[in-house]
Scaffold this active site. Structure first.
Site, short mmCIF file in Angstrom:
data_model
loop_
_atom_site.label_atom_id
_atom_site.label_comp_id
_atom_site.label_asym_id
_atom_site.label_seq_id
_atom_site.Cartn_x
_atom_site.Cartn_y
_atom_site.Cartn_z
N MET A 1 17.52 58.81 46.08
CA MET A 1 18.18 59.01 44.79
C MET A 1 19.19 60.16 44.85
O MET A 1 20.28 60.09 44.30
CB MET A 1 17.13 59.31 43.71
N LYS B 1 40.23 49.38 32.49
CA LYS B 1 38.86 48.96 32.17
C LYS B 1 37.86 49.65 33.11
O LYS B 1 38.27 50.20 34.14
CB LYS B 1 38.75 47.45 32.30
N ARG C 1 37.79 30.57 33.64
CA ARG C 1 36.86 31.60 33.16
C ARG C 1 37.16 31.79 31.68
O ARG C 1 36.43 31.35 30.83
CB ARG C 1 37.05 32.89 33.97
N TYR D 1 12.13 58.51 53.57
CA TYR D 1 11.27 57.44 53.04
C TYR D 1 11.18 56.27 54.01
O TYR D 1 12.15 55.98 54.73
CB TYR D 1 11.87 56.87 51.76
C1 LIG Z 1 41.16 43.50 36.05
C2 LIG Z 1 42.31 42.71 35.61
C3 LIG Z 1 43.58 42.88 36.21
C4 LIG Z 1 43.81 43.77 37.39
O1 LIG Z 1 43.24 43.24 38.54
P1 LIG Z 1 43.37 44.00 39.94
O2 LIG Z 1 42.91 43.03 40.93
O3 LIG Z 1 42.47 45.19 39.84
O4 LIG Z 1 44.80 44.39 40.05
C5 LIG Z 1 44.63 42.19 35.66
N1 LIG Z 1 44.47 41.35 34.61
C6 LIG Z 1 43.28 41.17 34.03
C7 LIG Z 1 43.16 40.23 32.89
C8 LIG Z 1 42.16 41.82 34.51
O5 LIG Z 1 40.99 41.62 33.93
#
Ligand SMILES: *Cc1c(COP(=O)(O)O)cnc(C)c1O
Length: 369
Positions: free
Chosen positions: A309, A35, A137, A263
Site C-alpha cells: 500500500m 475529464k 457507444r 509480503y
Molecule cells: C477523451 C476524449 C477525447 C480525447 O481523447 P484522447 O485519446 O485522449 O486524445 C476526445 N473526445 C472525446 C469525446 C473524448 O471522450
C-alpha cells in the site's frame, strides 16, 4: 512544506504541447479534454491555464459533476465546459445546471434530445449533438436524426461531433477512421440538405491529430497528447510529459539470493541491492507494476516483489551499492514520455490509466517553467 513524494506539473510544458498541437492543425481551434481530473493532473489548475494562458473557448469534461466542480471553483473562467457523456439530462434538477452555468451538454441520445428540444428554457443553450459514426457507444444514428429534422431546423445544430474508435492505429485508406469520417460527412450533408444549419464540427482525438486526420474541421479535441504521450507508435508527435512523478529512496539494503522480501513469498533470485520507495498502491501504483523498469541515479533497476500500500521495492545489481542511498531523489517518471509509455507497455495497460490512477494522496505541485 514540500514532502518527498509528489507529482510536479510543469504548466510551461503544457503550454508548449498546446502550441505544438496548434501546428498540427493550423486552421482548427483546440477543445482540450480535461475529464478525469485532467488525466490525473488537476482539473482546476489545468483548466485555468488553458483558459487564461492558451485562450481556449471550450473545455471537455465527461460528467456534469466535473463541470460543476470547475464552475464553482473557477467562476472567472471564460471557457464553456462541454459535458460529453454523463450529462444527467434525464434529471430535472441536475439539468438546470445547463441553464445557470457556463456548461453545455453534448446531446448523445434521442431521449436527451427530446428533453432538450421540449424544454423551452433550453432555447438559450447551444445544441451540441453527437452522431454515432461507427464507434457504437454514444451518439444518435442517422435514422434518429431524420425523425428530428423538423425540430432541428428551428434551433440549428451549434456543434456536430463524433468520436473515433481506432485513431491510434496507423491510418490507411478505407480503414475504420476513414469510414467514420465518411459517415460523419454523410450526416453533416444530410442535415444541410434537410435545411438544418450546422455551425461547427469536431471529430479528431489525439491519435487522429497526430496523423493530421480531420484536422480541417472547426475544432480538434486532444486529450492524451496535451499531457505528453503519443498514441501512435513511432508516430510524429514529440510532446513532453507535463508531469514528473517524484519520490525518494526510503532505505537500501543488500539481500542474499533466496531471501524472501516483503509480503508473500517473493524470494530474491540472486543477490540484490534493494531500494525501498515510499509509494505504493495507495498512491495508484498498480499491483501489475511488478517488474517495471525504474531508474535511480541513472541506474536501471526493476520493481521487485509485490506492490504494498505504501511501499515498493526496486531491485538492483549488488555492485551498485553506495551509488544509491537513503534520501536520494527518484523520478518514477520524468518529462520524457518514453518513461510512462514503457511503464504502461510493461504493465499491459495504457498511459491514460497510469495517469488517471495516481491517487489524491500524491500532492500535485505546479510550476510554470
Ligand atoms: C477523451 C476524449 C477525447 C480525447 O481523447 P484522447 O485519446 O485522449 O486524445 C476526445 N473526445 C472525446 C469525446 C473524448 O471522450
Amino acid at each position: 512544506m514540500r514532502h518527498s513524494s509528489f507529482l510536479e506539473i510543469n504548466l510551461g510544458i503544457l503550454g508548449d504541447n498546446f502550441q505544438k498541437i496548434k501546428k498540427c492543425a493550423p486552421n482548427a481551434q483546440i477543445l482540450p479534454m480535461v475529464k478525469a481530473d485532467a488525466y490525473g493532473h488537476g482539473l482546476l489548475s489545468i483548466s485555468r491555464f488553458l483558459s487564461a494562458e492558451c485562450g481556449v473557448k471550450y473545455l471537455g469534461c465527461a460528467r456534469l459533476s466535473e463541470a460543476m466542480r470547475l464552475s464553482e471553483a473557477c467562476p472567472e473562467l471564460t471557457a464553456t465546459t462541454l459535458v460529453f457523456s454523463d450529462t444527467e439530462m434525464d434529471n430535472p434538477t441536475h439539468r438546470e445546471a445547463y441553464l445557470n452555468f457556463n456548461i453545455t451538454p453534448v446531446i448523445h441520445q434521442a431521449s436527451d434530445l427530446e428533453v432538450f428540444l421540449s424544454d423551452k428554457n433550453f432555447r438559450k443553450v447551444p445544441l451540441v449533438l453527437k452522431f454515432n459514426s461507427g464507434m457504437n457507444r454514444l451518439g444518435l444514428t442517422l435514422e434518429e436524426l431524420e425523425k428530428y429534422v423538423p425540430r432541428l431546423k428551428q434551433v440549428g445544430v451549434a456543434h456536430l461531433t463524433s468520436h473515433l474508435a481506432r485513431s491510434p492505429e496507423k491510418l490507411k485508406e478505407g480503414d475504420k477512421s476513414h469510414k467514420q469520417l465518411a459517415e460523419f460527412n454523410r450526416a453533416r450533408q444530410f442535415l444541410k440538405d434537410a435545411g438544418v444549419e450546422v455551425r461547427e464540427t469536431s471529430l479528431s482525438n489525439s491519435g487522429a491529430i497526430e496523423q493530421g486526420f480531420a484536422t480541417e474541421m472547426d475544432f480538434i479535441r486532444p486529450g492524451l497528447m496535451l499531457y505528453g504521450p503519443a498514441s501512435v507508435e513511432n508516430g510524429a508527435w514529440d510532446g513532453r510529459m507535463i508531469s514528473r512523478f517524484i519520490t525518494k529512496v526510503l532505505k537500501t539494503f543488500i539481500v542474499k539470493q533466496g531471501t524472501p522480501v516483503g509480503y508473500g513469498v517473493n524470494v530474491a533470485p540472486k543477490d540484490m541491492l534493494i531500494a525501498v520507495l515510499p509509494i505504493g498502491y495507495g498512491d495508484g501504483i498498480h499491483l501489475a507494476s511488478s517488474g517495471v523498469k525504474v531508474k535511480i541515479n541513472g541506474i536501471e533497476g526493476r520493481l521487485f516483489g509485490r506492490v504494498n500500500m505504501d511501499m515498493i521495492f526496486i531491485g538492483f545489481d549488488p555492485s551498485v551499492e553506495g551509488k544509491i542511498k537513503s534520501g536520494d531523489r527518484v523520478e518514477f517518471w520524468s518529462h520524457d514520455t518514453q518513461d510512462i509509455i514503457e511503464m504502461a507497455r510493461d504493465m499491459k495497460t495504457i498511459p491514460y490509466e497510469i495517469m488517471c490512477g495516481i491517487s489524491g494522496r500524491i500532492p500535485r505541485v505546479y510550476k510554470v517553467s
